[in-house]
Design an enzyme around this catalytic site. Structure first.
Site, PDB file in Angstrom:
ATOM      1  N   ARG A 128      58.443  -0.714  47.649  1.00  0.00           N
ATOM      2  CA  ARG A 128      58.382  -0.288  46.244  1.00  0.00           C
ATOM      3  C   ARG A 128      56.948  -0.021  45.813  1.00  0.00           C
ATOM      4  NH1 ARG A 128      60.320  -3.727  41.948  1.00  0.00           N
ATOM      5  NH2 ARG A 128      60.958  -1.921  40.765  1.00  0.00           N
ATOM      6  N   LYS A 193      60.993 -13.907  52.468  1.00  0.00           N
ATOM      7  CA  LYS A 193      61.545 -12.550  52.403  1.00  0.00           C
ATOM      8  C   LYS A 193      62.066 -12.103  53.760  1.00  0.00           C
ATOM      9  CE  LYS A 193      60.530  -7.886  50.736  1.00  0.00           C
ATOM     10  NZ  LYS A 193      59.588  -7.047  49.973  1.00  0.00           N
ATOM     11  N   ARG A 328      57.085 -18.941  38.282  1.00  0.00           N
ATOM     12  CA  ARG A 328      56.029 -19.556  37.480  1.00  0.00           C
ATOM     13  C   ARG A 328      56.396 -21.006  37.275  1.00  0.00           C
ATOM     14  NH1 ARG A 328      52.199 -17.705  33.552  1.00  0.00           N
ATOM     15  NH2 ARG A 328      51.765 -19.255  31.940  1.00  0.00           N
TER      16      ARG A 328
END
Length: 333
Positions: A128, A193, A328
């Site tokens: 991306r 990932k 976060r």
């Protein structure tokens, strides 16, 4: 189907076929089999190493692969395909499987919905936002599918999430793995990932549009990958006891993706919400959504019926349709 290869690529494929069993072969043996000099063999080996193949050059003895290699095989893929599925185009080394399908569309070629192009290696693999995708030879799946939406680009809302669900389902059923999905286009396994999705569209808002659906799936990464990738990653082989059969997996993915796309055409994204949310990588956690200079912090609450990211802030949920998502901590670290 396969393409006729240029002589240099044909020689390299012959070399790989000979080395694929992982055994040691002398430069003299390889040169005799190929009908070229040992110096030419050394040059081809160097080129294959540049493509990301782990080939050991052992002084005075010869060459061998770090591990045995299963090459993509059109006949094997066809053997595993479900009846009625469109053909699989197999390439040796290409710039990008997405780019190759796009070029076919631009050249006016007619492609069947669900047609797939795969390659052993990419020289210009893309993720991306123009990021490069590390694409070593024979290590992964570089996979692009053609599809068409009659209702136009606006009907593609949530499409990347549907593809993620289709890939996850195929991996779960074939390998009994607990796969998670990170909005909007990443596939994770044990917090790392495993794969990424890149969808490119050509068309108009309310008219027929063509889609190229790209998938990069790590199968068995070479050691060199650790220096090339700047995020936590894993590959399928680390989590599967038997060698991964890439030819079979290509056919399984085609079957699963086509099935999910057919359902998506009929009913949109809404029926997929629960399937995505139960695999959502960040659900219930504090996340940060970045879009340009803008940063939005909230608790991930899954996705809405259009595929938008739901963030909870101050007891209210709001949907977002673009940006990069990251974890976060509660303290804002």
């Amino acid at each position: 189907m396969t393409k006729t290869l240029p002589q240099s690529l044909a020689l390299q494929r012959q070399l790989i076929l000979q080395l694929a069993d992982g055994k040691l072969y002398s430069g003299e043996t390889l040169a005799a089999a190929a009908g070229i000099s040992r110096a030419a063999i050394a040059k081809h080996i160097h080129q294959l190493q540049q493509f990301g193949l782990d080939i050991y050059s052992i002084k005075g003895q010869g060459y061998r692969l770090a591990a045995p290699l299963q090459l993509l095989d059109a006949l094997q893929i066809k053997h595993y395909q479900q009846a009625g599925m469109p053909g699989i185009l197999l390439q040796h080394v290409t710039d990008s499987t997405n780019s190759q399908l796009m070029k076919k569309l631009q050249d006016g070629q007619k492609l069947a919905k669900g047609a797939v192009l795969v390659a052993e290696a990419q020289t210009a693999g893309r993720g991306r936002r123009g990021n490069s995708w590390f694409s070593p030879f024979g290590s992964n799946l570089y996979y692009s599918m053609y599809w068409q939406l009659e209702q136009g680009i606006q009907a593609a809302m949530g499409l990347s999430l549907v593809i993620g669900i289709a890939v996850a389902e195929a991996l779960e059923q074939q390998y009994q793995l607990a796969v998670s999905l990170k909005w909007p286009n990443d596939i994770y396994l044990q917090q790392q990932k495993l794969a990424g999705i890149l969808i490119e569209l050509v068309g108009q808002s309310h008219a027929q549009c063509d889609l190229v659906i790209g998938l990069g799936l790590n199968i068995r990464m070479p050691e060199t990958a650790r220096a090339e990738i700047d995020q936590a990653w894993t590959d399928l082989q680390q989590h599967v006891s038997e060698p991964v059969n890439r030819n079979q997996l290509i056919a399984l993915l085609q079957q699963s993706i086509v099935k999910h796309l057919q359902q998506f055409e009929l009913s949109g994204f809404a029926p997929f919400v629960a399937e995505f949310n139960r695999r959502d990588h960040y659900i219930g956690q504090m996340v940060c959504l970045s879009s340009g200079e803008r940063r939005i912090v909230g608790r991930c609450a899954g996705v809405d019926p259009q595929g938008g990211l739901l963030l909870e802030q101050g007891g209210q949920c709001q949907s977002y349709y673009g940006g990069e998502l990251s974890l976060r901590s509660e303290t804002g670290g």
